[in-house]
Structures are given as structure tokens and as C-alpha cells.
Design a protein around this motif. Structure first.
Motif, PDB file in Angstrom:
ATOM      1  N   LYS A   1       0.819  -1.218   0.000  1.00  0.00           N
ATOM      2  CA  LYS A   1       0.000   0.000   0.000  1.00  0.00           C
ATOM      3  C   LYS A   1       0.856   1.273   0.000  1.00  0.00           C
ATOM      4  O   LYS A   1       0.557   2.244  -0.676  1.00  0.00           O
ATOM      5  CB  LYS A   1      -0.937  -0.015   1.210  1.00  0.00           C
ATOM      6  N   ASN A   2       1.893   1.252   0.804  1.00  0.00           N
ATOM      7  CA  ASN A   2       2.780   2.437   0.874  1.00  0.00           C
ATOM      8  C   ASN A   2       4.088   2.121   0.157  1.00  0.00           C
ATOM      9  O   ASN A   2       5.169   2.141   0.763  1.00  0.00           O
ATOM     10  CB  ASN A   2       3.028   2.817   2.333  1.00  0.00           C
ATOM     11  N   ALA A   3       3.967   1.805  -1.131  1.00  0.00           N
ATOM     12  CA  ALA A   3       5.143   1.403  -1.909  1.00  0.00           C
ATOM     13  C   ALA A   3       6.153   2.539  -1.983  1.00  0.00           C
ATOM     14  O   ALA A   3       5.785   3.718  -2.103  1.00  0.00           O
ATOM     15  CB  ALA A   3       4.716   0.986  -3.313  1.00  0.00           C
ATOM     16  N   LYS A   4       7.414   2.166  -1.897  1.00  0.00           N
ATOM     17  CA  LYS A   4       8.493   3.151  -1.988  1.00  0.00           C
ATOM     18  C   LYS A   4       8.600   3.687  -3.417  1.00  0.00           C
ATOM     19  O   LYS A   4       8.356   2.959  -4.382  1.00  0.00           O
ATOM     20  CB  LYS A   4       9.825   2.516  -1.600  1.00  0.00           C
ATOM     21  N   SER A   5       8.968   4.946  -3.524  1.00  0.00           N
ATOM     22  CA  SER A   5       9.181   5.535  -4.848  1.00  0.00           C
ATOM     23  C   SER A   5      10.626   5.290  -5.296  1.00  0.00           C
ATOM     24  O   SER A   5      11.536   5.216  -4.471  1.00  0.00           O
ATOM     25  CB  SER A   5       8.903   7.031  -4.802  1.00  0.00           C
ATOM     26  N   ILE A   6      10.797   5.131  -6.607  1.00  0.00           N
ATOM     27  CA  ILE A   6      12.159   4.931  -7.131  1.00  0.00           C
ATOM     28  C   ILE A   6      12.859   6.260  -7.405  1.00  0.00           C
ATOM     29  O   ILE A   6      14.020   6.291  -7.785  1.00  0.00           O
ATOM     30  CB  ILE A   6      12.128   4.079  -8.422  1.00  0.00           C
ATOM     31  N   GLU A   7      12.124   7.346  -7.188  1.00  0.00           N
ATOM     32  CA  GLU A   7      12.707   8.670  -7.419  1.00  0.00           C
ATOM     33  C   GLU A   7      13.884   8.906  -6.470  1.00  0.00           C
ATOM     34  O   GLU A   7      13.797   8.658  -5.265  1.00  0.00           O
ATOM     35  CB  GLU A   7      11.663   9.769  -7.213  1.00  0.00           C
ATOM     36  N   GLY A   8      14.974   9.380  -7.014  1.00  0.00           N
ATOM     37  CA  GLY A   8      16.123   9.732  -6.197  1.00  0.00           C
ATOM     38  C   GLY A   8      17.040   8.569  -5.849  1.00  0.00           C
ATOM     39  O   GLY A   8      18.087   8.773  -5.216  1.00  0.00           O
ATOM     40  N   LEU A   9      16.670   7.344  -6.231  1.00  0.00           N
ATOM     41  CA  LEU A   9      17.523   6.201  -5.927  1.00  0.00           C
ATOM     42  C   LEU A   9      18.762   6.215  -6.827  1.00  0.00           C
ATOM     43  O   LEU A   9      18.695   6.611  -7.989  1.00  0.00           O
ATOM     44  CB  LEU A   9      16.750   4.889  -6.115  1.00  0.00           C
ATOM     45  N   GLU A  10      19.892   5.783  -6.274  1.00  0.00           N
ATOM     46  CA  GLU A  10      21.151   5.879  -7.005  1.00  0.00           C
ATOM     47  C   GLU A  10      21.600   4.560  -7.617  1.00  0.00           C
ATOM     48  O   GLU A  10      22.432   4.544  -8.522  1.00  0.00           O
ATOM     49  CB  GLU A  10      22.239   6.420  -6.064  1.00  0.00           C
ATOM     50  N   GLY A  11      21.110   3.435  -7.072  1.00  0.00           N
ATOM     51  CA  GLY A  11      21.481   2.153  -7.659  1.00  0.00           C
ATOM     52  C   GLY A  11      22.477   1.344  -6.840  1.00  0.00           C
ATOM     53  O   GLY A  11      23.194   0.507  -7.398  1.00  0.00           O
ATOM     54  N   ASN A  12      22.527   1.565  -5.514  1.00  0.00           N
ATOM     55  CA  ASN A  12      23.331   0.709  -4.642  1.00  0.00           C
ATOM     56  C   ASN A  12      22.547  -0.569  -4.358  1.00  0.00           C
ATOM     57  O   ASN A  12      21.388  -0.503  -3.938  1.00  0.00           O
ATOM     58  CB  ASN A  12      23.634   1.430  -3.319  1.00  0.00           C
ATOM     59  N   VAL A  13      23.160  -1.710  -4.586  1.00  0.00           N
ATOM     60  CA  VAL A  13      22.462  -2.992  -4.463  1.00  0.00           C
ATOM     61  C   VAL A  13      23.180  -3.874  -3.452  1.00  0.00           C
ATOM     62  O   VAL A  13      24.421  -3.940  -3.423  1.00  0.00           O
ATOM     63  CB  VAL A  13      22.401  -3.717  -5.825  1.00  0.00           C
ATOM     64  N   GLU A  14      22.380  -4.540  -2.615  1.00  0.00           N
ATOM     65  CA  GLU A  14      22.968  -5.460  -1.634  1.00  0.00           C
ATOM     66  C   GLU A  14      22.120  -6.725  -1.513  1.00  0.00           C
ATOM     67  O   GLU A  14      20.889  -6.651  -1.395  1.00  0.00           O
ATOM     68  CB  GLU A  14      23.080  -4.778  -0.268  1.00  0.00           C
TER      69      GLU A  14
END
Length: 605
Positions: free
Chosen positions: A353-366
Motif C-alpha cells: 500500500k505504501n510502496a516506496k518511490s524509485i525517485e532519487g535512488l542511485e542504484g546501490n544494491v545489496e
């Protein structure tokens, strides 16, 4: 006296539904939005049938009038009253014309409803396909899925088109004709009805016998469709390995089974007509004798015998049609059950319901303590841990079956992990809307997928609102612009369905251009240079290097020589990371990676 059960009379044979009542209940609910249309069809069906039923009585009156006129003429009377006869015939023409008009309107409305239902089912199936998890397509035969969209929906549409009107008209016809027959003679009606139990018994025996063959026919039809789709899809491979005879032999085996079941089912259903006709003719003889006797006794008129014969012929047809409708409903239920089964398949989990936005994400993956198995009891990725910072090149290497592609599928959420977490900028990927998440990724796979359309449209596929200038800029960045301009229609050249009117390397460059246009934060590259010439490989490598600048990149590497400059190399074996580090560090360890690298170097040498 036959019910119309010839080879062409037994509509669409099909298998029996496992849950007939439940499926028909669902289908009825599905069709409820068309209830006004069905009501109008019902009214026109009543009108068409009633006017058709009255016809034989009017025809009998005309026959009686002619007979009376002939007797009158012989006795010295005025003979046939042609004006009265003309009025009777005009009334008959009027009745049959109205009946035909109502029947035409009824058919038009029913066809419209059936096609709307068919259209709606196909649209819902198409939309459903895009919401299905990947494991469904990994476990289902593509021919079976296609069969739901084509065979099953067609069966549903045709069954609805035929069975609904036949059901209404048959019931009304039986009731109406029975009333008209009783009006003429109760004794003749009882004699005619005595034949019906015999007819129904024979019919039920044949239907019961043929049902299993109809079921087999539908099953083998699905097998044949699947085999043909599979062979045509890999036609080049079949040719290369000279497997034409094997493919033909397999097709002949499946086709022979289909032929056997179809022949038996159609033969048995085709037997109905001559058998019912024979039984009916015996009934005709009995009715003719009794009718002649009653006419001599003066209890009925001669024209009424003719009307009665017409009613008998008309009476047996709707009874046969009802049996045919019952069989059609089995086909309808079986097809509807398969369609509903598909539409009710488990879908990919909905976005939180409160899905995170992809705006502003830089692409660090773990990857944190990731465990995964395609089947819960068979875990193939065990305690997977890895971290990729923004802009880094992460290479995933290992032997076939090590789990390299599986890692990519998990990252894209084609599958969800059994336990553990995959994080992007510290957020669990399950906290994102799946469609939004995938906008962050660009993919260039080993199997370059292009569709039937122009080169411009194929590149624009990753960003549908891109201008022509943006598409051309992406093509230039991918070093494919020069090649495109040498083609007859340039960017407007149409690629065929297999996209084999361009080379493998050119296809790969086009998919890289498509990824460049998307401008993703994270890249997934399944290296695909093994099947191209050296010059094209250099171009592809340059295009990939341009594409990876400033982006987090995951490279599934087959040629280890191409990933020597990777920031981090994950060495996988049997689902585990057995080593990780850069190229020099891994070679210095003289472990699993060093053996893989040296073995490739030795083969090259």
C-alpha cells in the motif's frame, strides 16, 4: 424424424468439465451483464418459434380446402374456392416471413453477444498473462497457454452462439408442437410419443459411448498444437540437426491419436441420424395407418394428417437439438473451466500500500543472506551475500548451472527469495511496486529479443514517448546508426517475426541501443558476443562500455577475459559464492576462479 446429428450437426465436441455446476454458475455470473440482450433474444426466439409452429396447421387447412373442393367438384358442386385458398396461403407466407425475420434478428443479437464475450475473455487472458509470475511460464507448455486463448475461447464463443438459441427454441417448440398435436388427435399423439423413449434410449447410449472420444479428441488437439508451435518456433534448429523425420514421426504419432479419437467420436455421433431416422420411419407408418382410419371415421380432416406429419417431423428435431445442446454445454463448461482456471491462477503479489518511490535512488544494491529455490524443498541459492555500490561493475561468473541467471531473476523480482533480503539503496525490493522497480533496470540478454516492427519502434520499446532524435542518438551511442542507414528503409525497415533479416551481432547492438534509450540506474548484461565476428564483438564491447558508464552493472560473464576490469567479481558454484574480489585478487588466490580463467586461456591458446 432425425434430430440433426450428422457429422456437421454435432457442434463442437469437447471434454467434460470436472466441476460442471460450479463452472456454469461462474459463466452465468460472467454473462449477467448481457441479461438485457438475452431477454430480447428470448422474446424474439419465442416469436420466431410460435409463428413457425402455427404454420403446419394453416398448411393443413389449405390441404383440407383443396380436398373438399375436389370432392365438391366430383359431386357436382362449385369445386375449389381459390379466393379462400389464396387467403390461407397469404396468411401462411406472412407467418413464415415474420418467423424468419424474428429468427434473423435473434441470430444477429446472439452472435453479437457471443463475440463480445469472446472479445472480453481474450482481453482478460491477455491482461492476465502480464500479471502472471515467471514460474507459471517455466512450468507450462506454451502450446497449452495458446490453446486457452484460441481453441477454448473459440469453443466458448461458438457454443454460446449455437446452444443458447437452440435451448430456447427447442423447449418452446416441444411445448408448442405437443399442444398442436393434441389438438388434432390425442390417440395419434400418444402413438407418436411411444416412439420417443426408444429414440432417447438409443441417443443416450451413443452419447455416453462417444463422450470419452470427444474428451480424448480435445486432449490430443492440445498436444498437436503444442508440438506444432514448438517445432515451428525452432524450425532452424530442426533443420540444422536433420531432425525433420523425428519431428514428422512425433507429429504423426500425435496426429494419429487425434485422428483415431476424432474418427470414433464423429462416427458415433454421425450414427445418430440414420438410427433415429429408422426409428422415426417406423413411427410414421403407425401414425399413417391410425390417421387414415380416423379420417375414414370422420374424426379428423385429411389436411390434419398432413399437419400432424409435419408436427412429428418438427417435434423430433428439437428433442435431438436438446441432446445436442446438452453436449454443447459440456463443451462450453469444459472450455470455460480451462479459461477460468487460467484467469484464477495465482498472480504476482500486489504492490504494498505504501510502496516506496524509485525517485532519487542511485542504484546501490545489496544481497543479504539470500536463500532461494524454484521449489521450496530444493534450495539452489544458499546464504548469498554481495554488495554493489553505485556505478560499479559486478561480474557474475561460474560454470553452467551455478545460479548466475537465477541471481538476475531475483534482482528483477521475476521470482521472490525464500528468505533473506535484496536491497536497493537500503530498501527491500519487496517494498517497491514491481512495475516501478523494473523501470530502474535495463537488460541486454544473450538471446536478443526483437519484435515484428520497424527498427525505430524496436529501439523505442524501452521508452515509448521518446522522440525520433532520441532514438537516433541512442543508436549512435550503441554504434549501430551506420549499419541502420545502410538498410533499404533505414530506421523504418521492418524486422520480421524472427528478426532474422538482420545478423545476431546487429540484433545485439539494437538491444543495447534500446537499453541506452531507457537510461536505467541498474544494468543487467548477459554477455552475447560468443556468436559474432571479432569486428562486431569490438563494436558490442564499445557499446556496452558506453552503456555502463555511471551505472551499477551486473554482468553475467561467459568469457572471463571481458570482465578483467570489473570492480567486483562474484564466483559462483552450485548456488554459492565461493570467491569474490577483483581479477588480480582472484588470480592471486589461485582458487576456483583461477582454474576457470586458466582453462579458458588454455582453450584459446
Amino acid at each position: 424424424m432425425g434430430p440433426g446429428f450428422g457429422p456437421g450437426g454435432m457442434g463442437r465436441p469437447g471434454e467434460k468439465a470436472k466441476d460442471f455446476k460450479g463452472t456454469m454458475r461462474k459463466l452465468t455470473g460472467y454473462l449477467s451483464k448481457y441479461k438485457l440482450g438475452f431477454l430480447i433474444v428470448f422474446l424474439f426466439a419465442i416469436g420466431s418459434t410460435v409463428f413457425a409452429i402455427i404454420g403446419p396447421t394453416i398448411m393443413g387447412n389449405a390441404t383440407t380446402e383443396i380436398a373438399n373442393g375436389i370432392v365438391s367438384k366430383i359431386g357436382g358442386g362449385s369445386g375449389i374456392d381459390f379466393s379462400k385458398l389464396g387467403r390461407i396461403l397469404l396468411l401462411l407466407i406472412f407467418l413464415y416471413s415474420i418467423s424468419s425475420l424474428f429468427s434473423f434478428i435473434m441470430g444477429l443479437l446472439t452472435t453479437g453477444i457471443a463475440q463480445k464475450v469472446s472479445y472480453k475473455f481474450r482481453r482478460e487472458i491477455s491482461e492476465k498473462i502480464h500479471r502472471m509470475p515467471m514460474n507459471y511460464f517455466d512450468t507450462m507448455n506454451h502450446g497449452e497457454i495458446l490453446s486457452r486463448v484460441t481453441n477454448d475461447v473459440d469453443t466458448l464463443s461458438q457454443s454460446l452462439n449455437q446452444s443458447l438459441t437452440q435451448l430456447i427454441t427447442s423447449v418452446i417448440s416441444i411445448i408448442g408442437i405437443l399442444i398442436m398435436m393434441l389438438r388434432i388427435s390425442v390417440a395419434m399423439t400418444l402413438l407418436a410419443l411411444m416412439i420417443m423413449p426408444v429414440s432417447m434410449l438409443i441417443m443416450s447410449k451413443i452419447i455416453k459411448k462417444s463422450q470419452k472420444y470427444f474428451s480424448q479428441q480435445q486432449e490430443y488437439l492440445g498436444h498437436v498444437n503444442g508440438q506444432v508451435e514448438e517445432v515451428f518456433g525452432g524450425h532452424n534448429i530442426v533443420k540444422v540437426f536433420n531432425k525433420e523425420e523425428d519431428a514428422l514421426r512425433e507429429f504423426d504419432e500425435q496426429n494419429a491419436k487425434l485422428y483415431e479419437s476424432a474418427w470414433k467420436s464423429q462416427f458415433l455421433s454421425g450414427m445418430m441420424h440414420p438410427i433415429m431416422q429408422f426409428v422415426g420411419n417406423i413411427g410414421y407408418v403407425g401414425v399413417a395407418i391410425l390417421g387414415g382410419y380416423l379420417t375414414v371415421q370422420g374424426k379428423i380432416k385429411i389436411g390434419q394428417i398432413q399437419s400432424f406429419f409435419q408436427y412429428i417431423r418438427s417435434f423430433t428435431m428439437p428433442i435431438g437439438q436438446l441432446s445436442q445442446v446438452a453436449n454443447m454445454f459440456q463443451s462450453t463448461a469444459a472450455a470455460a473451466e480451462r479459461v477460468f482456471q487460467f484467469l484464477e491462477e495465482e498472480e504476482e503479489s500486489e504492490a504494498p500500500k505504501n510502496a516506496k518511490s524509485i525517485e532519487g535512488l542511485e542504484g546501490n544494491v545489496e544481497f543479504k543472506q539470500v536463500y532461494f529455490g524454484y521449489h521450496p524443498d530444493k534450495i539452489i541459492i544458499n546464504n548469498f551475500n554481495a554488495k554493489a555500490n553505485k556505478g560499479q561493475k559486478i561480474a557474475i561468473v561460474g560454470p553452467t548451472g551455478a545460479g548466475k541467471t537465477t541471481i538476475v531473476k531475483l534482482l528483477m523480482r521475476f521470482y521472490d527469495v525464500n528468505s533473506g533480503e535484496i536491497l536497493i539503496d537500503g530498501h527491500n525490493i519487496k517494498d517497491f511496486d514491481r512495475n516501478e522497480l523494473r523501470k530502474m533496470f535495463g537488460m541486454v540478454l544473450q538471446d536478443a529479443w526483437l519484435f515484428n516492427g520497424t527498427i525505430m519502434d524496436n529501439i523505442r520499446y524501452s521508452k515509448l514517448d521518446a522522440t525520433d532524435e532520441e532514438v537516433i542518438a541512442a543508436a549512435k551511442a550503441a554504434h549501430v546508426d551506420h549499419f541502420i542507414l545502410t538498410l533499404p528503409d533505414g530506421y523504418q525497415m521492418v524486422l520480421n517475426e524472427e528478426a532474422n533479416n538482420v545478423s545476431q551481432g546487429q540484433k545485439q547492438l539494437l538491444t543495447i541501443a534500446r537499453a541506452i534509450l531507457a537510461d536505467p540506474k541498474i544494468l543487467i548484461l548477459d554477455e552475447a558476443t560468443s556468436s559474432v565476428d571479432t569486428r562486431t564483438e569490438i563494436l558490442i564491447q564499445k557499446a556496452m562500455d558506453h552503456l555502463m558508464k555511471g551505472r551499477t552493472s551486473f554482468i553475467i560473464a561467459h568469457r572471463l577475459s571481458t570482465i578483467r576490469d570489473a570492480d567486483l567479481i562474484l564466483v559462483m558454484n552450485e548456488g554459492d559464492i565461493v570467491e569474490q574480489g577483483n581479477h588480480e585478487e582472484l588470480l592471486a588466490k589461485d582458487g576456483f576462479y583461477a582454474k576457470l580463467y586458466n582453462s579458458q586461456f588454455e582453450r584459446t591458446a
